[in-house]
Write an enzyme that holds these catalytic residues in place. Structure first.
Site, PDB file in Angstrom:
ATOM      1  N   LYS A  22      16.832   6.623 -11.844  1.00  0.00           N
ATOM      2  CA  LYS A  22      16.104   7.468 -12.799  1.00  0.00           C
ATOM      3  C   LYS A  22      15.227   8.482 -12.066  1.00  0.00           C
ATOM      4  CE  LYS A  22      12.043   6.023 -14.921  1.00  0.00           C
ATOM      5  NZ  LYS A  22      11.033   7.062 -14.721  1.00  0.00           N
ATOM      6  N   ASN A  23      14.464   7.988 -11.106  1.00  0.00           N
ATOM      7  CA  ASN A  23      13.486   8.858 -10.461  1.00  0.00           C
ATOM      8  C   ASN A  23      14.114   9.872  -9.509  1.00  0.00           C
ATOM      9  OD1 ASN A  23      11.587   7.537 -11.915  1.00  0.00           O
ATOM     10  ND2 ASN A  23      10.735   6.348 -10.217  1.00  0.00           N
ATOM     11  N   ARG A  92       6.578  11.927 -19.038  1.00  0.00           N
ATOM     12  CA  ARG A  92       5.744  12.550 -18.023  1.00  0.00           C
ATOM     13  C   ARG A  92       6.550  13.402 -17.045  1.00  0.00           C
ATOM     14  NH1 ARG A  92       1.140  12.408 -14.880  1.00  0.00           N
ATOM     15  NH2 ARG A  92       1.722  12.646 -12.720  1.00  0.00           N
ATOM     16  N   CYS A 116       4.458   6.766 -19.418  1.00  0.00           N
ATOM     17  CA  CYS A 116       3.984   5.380 -19.427  1.00  0.00           C
ATOM     18  C   CYS A 116       2.464   5.303 -19.411  1.00  0.00           C
ATOM     19  CB  CYS A 116       4.505   4.656 -18.190  1.00  0.00           C
ATOM     20  SG  CYS A 116       6.225   4.212 -18.300  1.00  0.00           S
ATOM     21  N   ARG A 121      -3.178   9.266 -14.631  1.00  0.00           N
ATOM     22  CA  ARG A 121      -2.047  10.088 -14.210  1.00  0.00           C
ATOM     23  C   ARG A 121      -2.296  11.590 -14.375  1.00  0.00           C
ATOM     24  NH1 ARG A 121       3.565   7.095 -15.186  1.00  0.00           N
ATOM     25  NH2 ARG A 121       3.877   7.973 -13.133  1.00  0.00           N
ATOM     26  N   PRO A 122      -3.234  12.126 -13.611  1.00  0.00           N
ATOM     27  CA  PRO A 122      -3.524  13.564 -13.696  1.00  0.00           C
ATOM     28  C   PRO A 122      -2.408  14.402 -13.065  1.00  0.00           C
ATOM     29  CG  PRO A 122      -4.766  12.554 -11.906  1.00  0.00           C
ATOM     30  CD  PRO A 122      -4.025  11.443 -12.589  1.00  0.00           C
ATOM     31  N   ASP A 124      -3.411  17.379 -11.428  1.00  0.00           N
ATOM     32  CA  ASP A 124      -4.178  18.380 -10.677  1.00  0.00           C
ATOM     33  C   ASP A 124      -3.484  18.811  -9.379  1.00  0.00           C
ATOM     34  OD1 ASP A 124      -4.727  15.656 -10.047  1.00  0.00           O
ATOM     35  OD2 ASP A 124      -6.327  16.318  -8.712  1.00  0.00           O
ATOM     36  N   ASP A 305       6.005   0.263  -8.918  1.00  0.00           N
ATOM     37  CA  ASP A 305       6.924   0.025 -10.039  1.00  0.00           C
ATOM     38  C   ASP A 305       7.432  -1.417 -10.088  1.00  0.00           C
ATOM     39  OD1 ASP A 305       6.622   2.581 -10.850  1.00  0.00           O
ATOM     40  OD2 ASP A 305       8.640   3.263 -10.389  1.00  0.00           O
ATOM     41  N   ARG A 396      14.081   3.247 -21.435  1.00  0.00           N
ATOM     42  CA  ARG A 396      13.797   4.511 -20.747  1.00  0.00           C
ATOM     43  C   ARG A 396      14.362   4.513 -19.333  1.00  0.00           C
ATOM     44  NH1 ARG A 396       7.775   6.462 -20.887  1.00  0.00           N
ATOM     45  NH2 ARG A 396       8.856   7.826 -19.459  1.00  0.00           N
TER      46      ARG A 396
HETATM   47  C1  UD1 Z   1       6.441   8.685  -9.329  1.00  0.00           C
HETATM   48  C2  UD1 Z   1       7.486   7.889 -10.054  1.00  0.00           C
HETATM   49  C3  UD1 Z   1       6.890   6.630 -10.628  1.00  0.00           C
HETATM   50  C4  UD1 Z   1       6.186   5.852  -9.553  1.00  0.00           C
HETATM   51  C5  UD1 Z   1       5.208   6.732  -8.777  1.00  0.00           C
HETATM   52  C6  UD1 Z   1       4.591   6.049  -7.566  1.00  0.00           C
HETATM   53  C7  UD1 Z   1       9.029   9.543 -10.926  1.00  0.00           C
HETATM   54  C8  UD1 Z   1       9.530  10.217 -12.143  1.00  0.00           C
HETATM   55  N1  UD1 Z   1       8.017   8.693 -11.129  1.00  0.00           N
HETATM   56  O1  UD1 Z   1       5.480   9.057 -10.311  1.00  0.00           O
HETATM   57  O2  UD1 Z   1       7.906   5.864 -11.204  1.00  0.00           O
HETATM   58  O3  UD1 Z   1       5.472   4.817 -10.171  1.00  0.00           O
HETATM   59  O4  UD1 Z   1       5.868   7.909  -8.320  1.00  0.00           O
HETATM   60  O5  UD1 Z   1       5.546   5.782  -6.602  1.00  0.00           O
HETATM   61  O6  UD1 Z   1       9.533   9.709  -9.833  1.00  0.00           O
HETATM   62  N2  UD1 Z   1      -2.074  11.786  -8.691  1.00  0.00           N
HETATM   63  C9  UD1 Z   1      -3.174  12.616  -8.793  1.00  0.00           C
HETATM   64  N3  UD1 Z   1      -2.973  13.918  -9.125  1.00  0.00           N
HETATM   65  C10 UD1 Z   1      -1.739  14.442  -9.334  1.00  0.00           C
HETATM   66  C11 UD1 Z   1      -0.629  13.591  -9.223  1.00  0.00           C
HETATM   67  C12 UD1 Z   1      -0.834  12.259  -8.900  1.00  0.00           C
HETATM   68  O7  UD1 Z   1      -4.305  12.190  -8.606  1.00  0.00           O
HETATM   69  O8  UD1 Z   1      -1.628  15.643  -9.617  1.00  0.00           O
HETATM   70  C13 UD1 Z   1      -2.279  10.363  -8.349  1.00  0.00           C
HETATM   71  C14 UD1 Z   1      -1.816   9.437  -9.458  1.00  0.00           C
HETATM   72  O9  UD1 Z   1      -2.821   9.228 -10.417  1.00  0.00           O
HETATM   73  C15 UD1 Z   1      -1.493   8.188  -8.686  1.00  0.00           C
HETATM   74  C16 UD1 Z   1      -0.963   8.713  -7.356  1.00  0.00           C
HETATM   75  O10 UD1 Z   1      -1.433  10.044  -7.252  1.00  0.00           O
HETATM   76  O11 UD1 Z   1      -2.669   7.457  -8.452  1.00  0.00           O
HETATM   77  C17 UD1 Z   1       0.549   8.675  -7.229  1.00  0.00           C
HETATM   78  O12 UD1 Z   1       1.151   9.404  -8.253  1.00  0.00           O
HETATM   79  P1  UD1 Z   1       2.539  10.161  -8.074  1.00  0.00           P
HETATM   80  O13 UD1 Z   1       3.160   9.822  -6.756  1.00  0.00           O
HETATM   81  O14 UD1 Z   1       2.337  11.584  -8.427  1.00  0.00           O
HETATM   82  O15 UD1 Z   1       3.420   9.489  -9.154  1.00  0.00           O
HETATM   83  P2  UD1 Z   1       4.433  10.192 -10.085  1.00  0.00           P
HETATM   84  O16 UD1 Z   1       5.109  11.328  -9.379  1.00  0.00           O
HETATM   85  O17 UD1 Z   1       3.779  10.422 -11.382  1.00  0.00           O
END
Ligand code: UD1
Length: 415
Positions: A22-23, A92, A116, A121-122, A124, A305, A396
């Protein structure tokens, strides 16, 4: 209302094939937008998130055909750059369309992403990286509007590791002018697969899988045919299914090299495995040792995950185990559901203390994707019958978890 019914305590046996990831699939689908032509994806998983992404892309003007796990995306005539509000909020990962839309067009509009419920999950870091490349953002009635004149390659140093933000920055840089150097990138395999796919379309990217990724902008991409890699999290979920039932099963098409952290932990619990000819044979007869302390970490560490499925397994191992969630701040919600099944779990901030014992069938509720899968795993080992409400969360990310486990001998039905 659909629900899953599991009669626990049936030993598992046999072999199942692991679905496409999926990812990996979602960002690669988004990346197809960067090419004004046809892209063919094989082993594309038949899951709700992929269908949602396809619906969103169709509304942008992409022509999509999907049959027998092969998806053909024709992005020749895309004109729309606003992502549908309802579909976009469902998932997301729709935020990943920002990078490719802006790579191709001067503007893009996305609803603030849903997905989820596992913390704040920001986005920024996504916004910040795209701004560095020349995009400006403003917010209008829960919609994020992005505009750019030209995308200019530059150096971007991420302040934290984010899979999605790294992918978005790569997507926006592929057609940008000049060279983009991304530092402190996420090293997850899903970043590597995205870059690998883009390179097969003619992008010039080096360093994927390391902390520094370098992208030399090209004028345009060309079509390609690409196979989505197998899903390491689905494979990991089935390792947990074997562990919790103390059964012997075989996983074919499992991405064994990407599962090192989990397999190491599996051995610590007493599990034994062999990897021969692309197949992963698991023997969980002697799974019995609690885990003193396991943290979730960025790749190649133990994946967040799989934290909930592992929690289910540890709930059946006598002695005390401890899990520490370092990635998402609110990812212990499944503990409350497991407690309904008799699990002894105490949450203290980012730590979950688990005292293993016997699980009992109960009526529980899936609240998010991986947590839902953990409840299925728990149901396999519970005495009596478990009912899991809201299986749509599990759909999903899992093609057919009930069918897979049924093939292995579980008494599981979706009703
Ligand atoms: C991806 C995966 C998800 C997995 C996660 C961690 C996909 C579609 N999803 O999610 O299944 O659980 O990686 O391996 O591939 N963060 C910020 N600011 C941002 C973005 C992230 O602070 O702009 C923080 C998040 O809150 C979290 C951390 O960074 O604490 C990791 O998030 P991130 O690696 O971005 O996860 P996703 O890409 O959402």
């Amino acid at each position: 209302m659909k629900e899953i019914r599991i009669e626990g305590r049936k030993p598992l046996e046999g072999e199942i094939k692991i679905q496409g990831s999926k990812n990996a699939a979602l960002p690669i689908m988004a990346a197809a937008l960067l090419h004004k032509g046809e892209i063919i994806l094989h082993q594309c998983p038949d899951i709700a998130d992929v269908h949602t992404m396809a619906e969103i892309m169709k509304k942008l003007g992409v022509k999509i055909q999907y049959k027998n796990h092969t998806m053909v995306l024709d992005c020749s005539h895309v004109k729309e750059t606003r992502i549908d509000f309802t579909e976009g909020r469902k998932m997301r990962s729709s935020v990943i369309l920002l990078g490719s839309l802006l790579g191709r067009f001067q503007d893009a509009c996305i609803p603030y992403p849903g997905g989820c419920v596992i913390g704040k999950r920001p986005i920024d870091l996504h916004i910040w990286a795209l701004e560095k490349l020349g995009v400006s953002f403003f917010e209008k009635e829960s919609v994020l509007v992005a505009q750019r004149k030209k995308l200019q390659g530059t150096e971007i140093v991420f302040s934290g590791s984010s899979v999605g933000a790294t992918q978005n920055a790569v997507l926006a840089s592929v057609l940008a002018e000049g060279v983009t150097r991304l530092k402190n990138c996420a090293c997850e395999p899903e970043v590597i697969w995205l870059c690998d796919f883009l390179c097969s379309c003619g992008a010039k990217i080096t360093g994927a899988g390391s902390r520094t990724i370098c992208i030399r902008g090209v004028e345009k991409l060309h079509g390609t045919e690409y196979t989505i890699p197998p899903d390491r999290i689905v494979a990991g979920t089935y390792v947990c299914a074997s562990a919790i039932t103390r059964s012997q099963i075989v996983l074919s098409n499992a991405p064994i090299e990407e599962m090192e952290a989990l397999l190491c932990l599996y051995q610590k619990m007493g599990g034994q495995y062999e990897a021969i000819g692309g197949k992963l044979s698991l023997c969980s007869r002697w799974v019995q040792y609690p885990i003193m302390r396991q943290c979730t970490e960025v790749y190649p560490g133990f994946p967040t995950d799989l934290q909930s499925p592992l929690m289910a397994v540890l709930s059946t191992i006598p002695g005390q185990s401890c899990l520490v969630e370092n990635i998402f701040e609110d990812r212990f919600r499944t503990a409350d559901q497991l407690k309904k099944m008799g699990a002894d779990i105490h949450i203290k901030g980012r730590e979950a203390w688990i005292r293993g014992g016997t699980l009992k069938g109960a009526r529980v509720e899936a609240q998010e994707l991986r947590g839902g899968a953990a409840l299925v795993i728990a149901g396999l080992a519970a005495e009596g019958v478990t009912y899991i409400e809201n299986p749509q969360y599990i759909e999903r990310g899992y093609e057919d978890i009930c069918q897979d486990l049924k093939m292995l001998g579980a008494a599981i039905e979706i009703e």
